[in-house]
Design a protein around this motif. Structure first.
Motif, PDB file in Angstrom:
ATOM      1  N   ILE A  15     -50.235 -33.072 -36.667  1.00  0.00           N
ATOM      2  CA  ILE A  15     -51.541 -33.223 -37.319  1.00  0.00           C
ATOM      3  C   ILE A  15     -52.665 -32.793 -36.374  1.00  0.00           C
ATOM      4  O   ILE A  15     -53.807 -33.191 -36.548  1.00  0.00           O
ATOM      5  CB  ILE A  15     -51.773 -34.668 -37.783  1.00  0.00           C
ATOM      6  CG1 ILE A  15     -51.591 -35.657 -36.621  1.00  0.00           C
ATOM      7  CG2 ILE A  15     -50.849 -35.026 -38.916  1.00  0.00           C
ATOM      8  CD1 ILE A  15     -52.003 -37.062 -36.975  1.00  0.00           C
ATOM      9  N   THR A  72     -55.980 -44.720 -42.571  1.00  0.00           N
ATOM     10  CA  THR A  72     -54.687 -44.082 -42.784  1.00  0.00           C
ATOM     11  C   THR A  72     -53.703 -45.026 -43.446  1.00  0.00           C
ATOM     12  O   THR A  72     -53.055 -44.697 -44.448  1.00  0.00           O
ATOM     13  CB  THR A  72     -54.107 -43.586 -41.442  1.00  0.00           C
ATOM     14  OG1 THR A  72     -54.965 -42.599 -40.885  1.00  0.00           O
ATOM     15  CG2 THR A  72     -52.706 -43.003 -41.625  1.00  0.00           C
ATOM     16  N   GLU A 129     -47.381 -43.397 -38.008  1.00  0.00           N
ATOM     17  CA  GLU A 129     -48.544 -42.526 -38.216  1.00  0.00           C
ATOM     18  C   GLU A 129     -48.108 -41.163 -38.728  1.00  0.00           C
ATOM     19  O   GLU A 129     -48.748 -40.573 -39.602  1.00  0.00           O
ATOM     20  CB  GLU A 129     -49.334 -42.385 -36.918  1.00  0.00           C
ATOM     21  CG  GLU A 129     -50.073 -43.630 -36.486  1.00  0.00           C
ATOM     22  CD  GLU A 129     -50.917 -43.382 -35.237  1.00  0.00           C
ATOM     23  OE1 GLU A 129     -51.303 -42.229 -34.993  1.00  0.00           O
ATOM     24  OE2 GLU A 129     -51.178 -44.345 -34.496  1.00  0.00           O
ATOM     25  N   SER A 133     -49.031 -39.402 -42.309  1.00  0.00           N
ATOM     26  CA  SER A 133     -49.676 -38.095 -42.364  1.00  0.00           C
ATOM     27  C   SER A 133     -48.889 -37.127 -43.244  1.00  0.00           C
ATOM     28  O   SER A 133     -49.457 -36.444 -44.099  1.00  0.00           O
ATOM     29  CB  SER A 133     -49.807 -37.529 -40.943  1.00  0.00           C
ATOM     30  OG  SER A 133     -50.303 -36.211 -40.972  1.00  0.00           O
ATOM     31  N   SER A 137     -50.122 -35.288 -46.799  1.00  0.00           N
ATOM     32  CA  SER A 137     -50.556 -33.924 -46.487  1.00  0.00           C
ATOM     33  C   SER A 137     -50.231 -32.967 -47.623  1.00  0.00           C
ATOM     34  O   SER A 137     -49.131 -32.986 -48.183  1.00  0.00           O
ATOM     35  CB  SER A 137     -49.867 -33.432 -45.211  1.00  0.00           C
ATOM     36  OG  SER A 137     -50.125 -32.056 -45.000  1.00  0.00           O
TER      37      SER A 137
END
Length: 530
Positions: A15, A72, A129, A133, A137
């Motif tokens: 990321i 997040t 994390e 992501s 995405s």
């Protein structure tokens, strides 16, 4: 300690392009039943209570330690749990550890295949994390999100898992970065080694020897097999990036009968020695620096390293070496020294999409402003705007010290460092190598891994992805890993670290077909990054 780790690597966590923007801009619970008998088949009877446990899924907000993480982890469609595992698998009735797990459920539950476990690398990168992501995405292939629960976990000692590796407080982390460790004299070497010993003592006192002895990949893959079973998957489907390929290949050796599919992108070759890997990685970063210099010289705006790529290293050193004695002003009253400048440029060299930002950072450096390069270094160290560090780099060192060889022969250190200066001149201080023993030489426990040829009898076909211009995990390591595992190689022409599940149709179509249908890529498949 060295600011750019020389033992192995870390990944930009897939990321980096999102994070780079910051450089310039300055609940209900559900349960998952324990593993089915089929899923847990073959497990050690002494571990039955771990394989049979039930996960209580709920909000991921419990894992947030910052406003960004809270944003997040509260994204719709994510849920989290803690997995209980033995701290020491040789003593399953003793102390336990809790592994943080995040799940993004398959969007097509009717055609769900199972779980796809992912790891971003490091060692020390947060799998929760990374999974969050990937799950949100637009570049993640729709078929992957439809057919799999995307599952990430923070390996033992890392991130939200407990007990966590802890060695330094925030103030000490800042001080470590400011200490250049560039003095090759006997006094300088002694000073660096004293600093490294203090770091190790901090790890021992804050974390405990029993934890440090059991944070290696040997134990991570045992946790991953427990997680596989508890999720109800008879066989493991896994995508590992960078250091995550070590997790994948180690799992393949420990549990070949439990593998459904492995995608290993940005490979570490398990046969390679620590010294050879160190030298090859530094050579890879010099190659990335040269590629950046060539790109920079071809732009319409003047390149801060000049228009002749052959002279770019000389120009860079003329800008960065003065920082050893005279750090530059940067953001919020901070300064940019030699370590952070080298770390910042290396962070940006992970992916060619960062070249424009790196060019601006070097131009600012030439004008006496170190802010952009310092922000890039902060990304590498995972330091937030409030000055708080995650434990990623501490975990990196602790895990590396039990995964890699402990080098205590000063003649070997000298030979390695001289070779590094030869293959990566853009990192050379010009003073000669500092032949200090690194923290791993003083580590309180022995390594739990060693270089070897993996024994993977019964392993089904796997896929290895390797990028020709990967600075952190050079291309040849992927070739060698594919050979060692008897897997299929996807060659990717380009300049970045890892390539899968990042929006390249050639790579992602092949990886998706393999993950969903177990269709191997065509022999000799070669893709190109745009």
């Amino acid at each position: 300690m060295s600011p750019v780790p020389r033992r192995t690597l870390r990944t930009p966590l897939g990321i980096l392009a999102v994070l780079l923007a910051a450089v310039l801009t300055a609940a209900c619970t559900t349960s998952t039943s324990g593993a089915s008998a089929e899923a847990a088949a073959g497990s050690d009877p002494a571990l039955k209570s771990f394989y049979d446990q039930t996960l209580s899924w709920g909000s991921c907000a419990q894992f947030s330690s910052s406003a960004d993480e809270e944003k997040t982890f509260t994204t719709p469609g994510l849920d989290c749990a803690m997995l209980r595992v033995p701290l020491d698998y040789a003593d399953p009735d003793g102390r336990t550890a809790d592994i943080a797990v995040l799940r993004h459920k398959a969007t097509d539950q009717a055609n769900r295949i199972g779980s796809l476990l992912v790891n971003p690398g490091g060692p020390g990168g947060s799998g929760i994390e990374f999974a969050a992501s990937l799950g949100t995405s637009s570049k993640t292939p729709a078929a992957v999100l439809a057919r799999f629960d995307l599952v990430g976990f923070d390996p033992r000692g890392v991130g939200a898992s407990t007990p966590a590796i802890d060695c330094l407080d925030d103030r000490q982390n800042d001080a470590e970065r400011a200490d250049d460790d560039t003095d090759p004299s006997p006094a300088g070497v002694a000073g660096t080694e004293a600093e490294n010993k203090r770091f190790v003592q901090g790890c021992v006192s804050k974390t405990g020897v029993d934890v440090l002895a059991n944070v290696g990949t040997r134990d991570v893959v045992k946790d991953m097999d427990v997680l596989r079973a508890v999720l109800g998957d008879r066989k493991l489907t896994y995508a590992g990036f960078s250091y995550g390929t070590r997790i994948g290949s180690t799992y393949a050796e420990a549990f070949p009968q439990n593998v459904r599919a492995l995608v290993l992108d940005g490979a570490l070759d398990p046969q390679q020695t620590t010294i050879d890997r160190t030298i090859d990685q530094n050579a890879g970063f010099q190659g990335a620096f040269d590629a950046f210099a060539t790109w920079c010289a071809a732009q319409t705006t003047p390149c801060p390293l000049g228009q002749d790529p052959a002279k770019a290293t000389t120009v860079w050193l003329s800008l960065v070496r003065p920082l050893i004695d005279d750090p530059l002003p940067a953001l919020a009253g901070r300064t940019l020294g030699w370590n952070d400048a080298q770390t910042g440029i290396s962070q940006a060299l992970y992916v060619s999409a960062a070249y424009p930002i790196l060019s601006r950072g070097i131009a600012d450096l030439a004008r006496g402003n170190g802010t952009i390069l310092l922000r890039l270094a902060d990304l590498y160290y995972d330091r937030d705007a409030k000055g708080h560090y995650s434990n990623m780099l501490e975990a990196f060192t602790a895990i590396s010290c039990v995964d890699e060889q402990q080098i205590t022969d000063r003649a070997q250190i000298d030979e390695q460092n001289r070779k590094v200066d030869e293959v990566a001149p853009f990192r050379s201080t010009g003073k000669g190598p500092v032949d200090a023993l690194d923290p791993c030489a003083f580590w309180p426990v022995e390594p739990t891994s060693r270089p070897h040829v993996p024994q993977v009898d019964g392993l089904p076909p796997t896929v290895v992805v390797s990028v020709t211009g990967d600075p952190a995990t050079p291309y040849q390591a992927g070739v060698d890993l594919a050979t060692a595992l008897g897997g299929r190689l996807i060659k990717v022409d380009g300049e970045q670290h890892t390539a899968s599940l990042q929006g390249n149709a050639c790579v992602d179509d092949a990886v998706t077909a393999y993950l969903t249908d177990l269709t191997l890529p065509a022999e000799g498949l070669e893709c190109r990054l745009s």
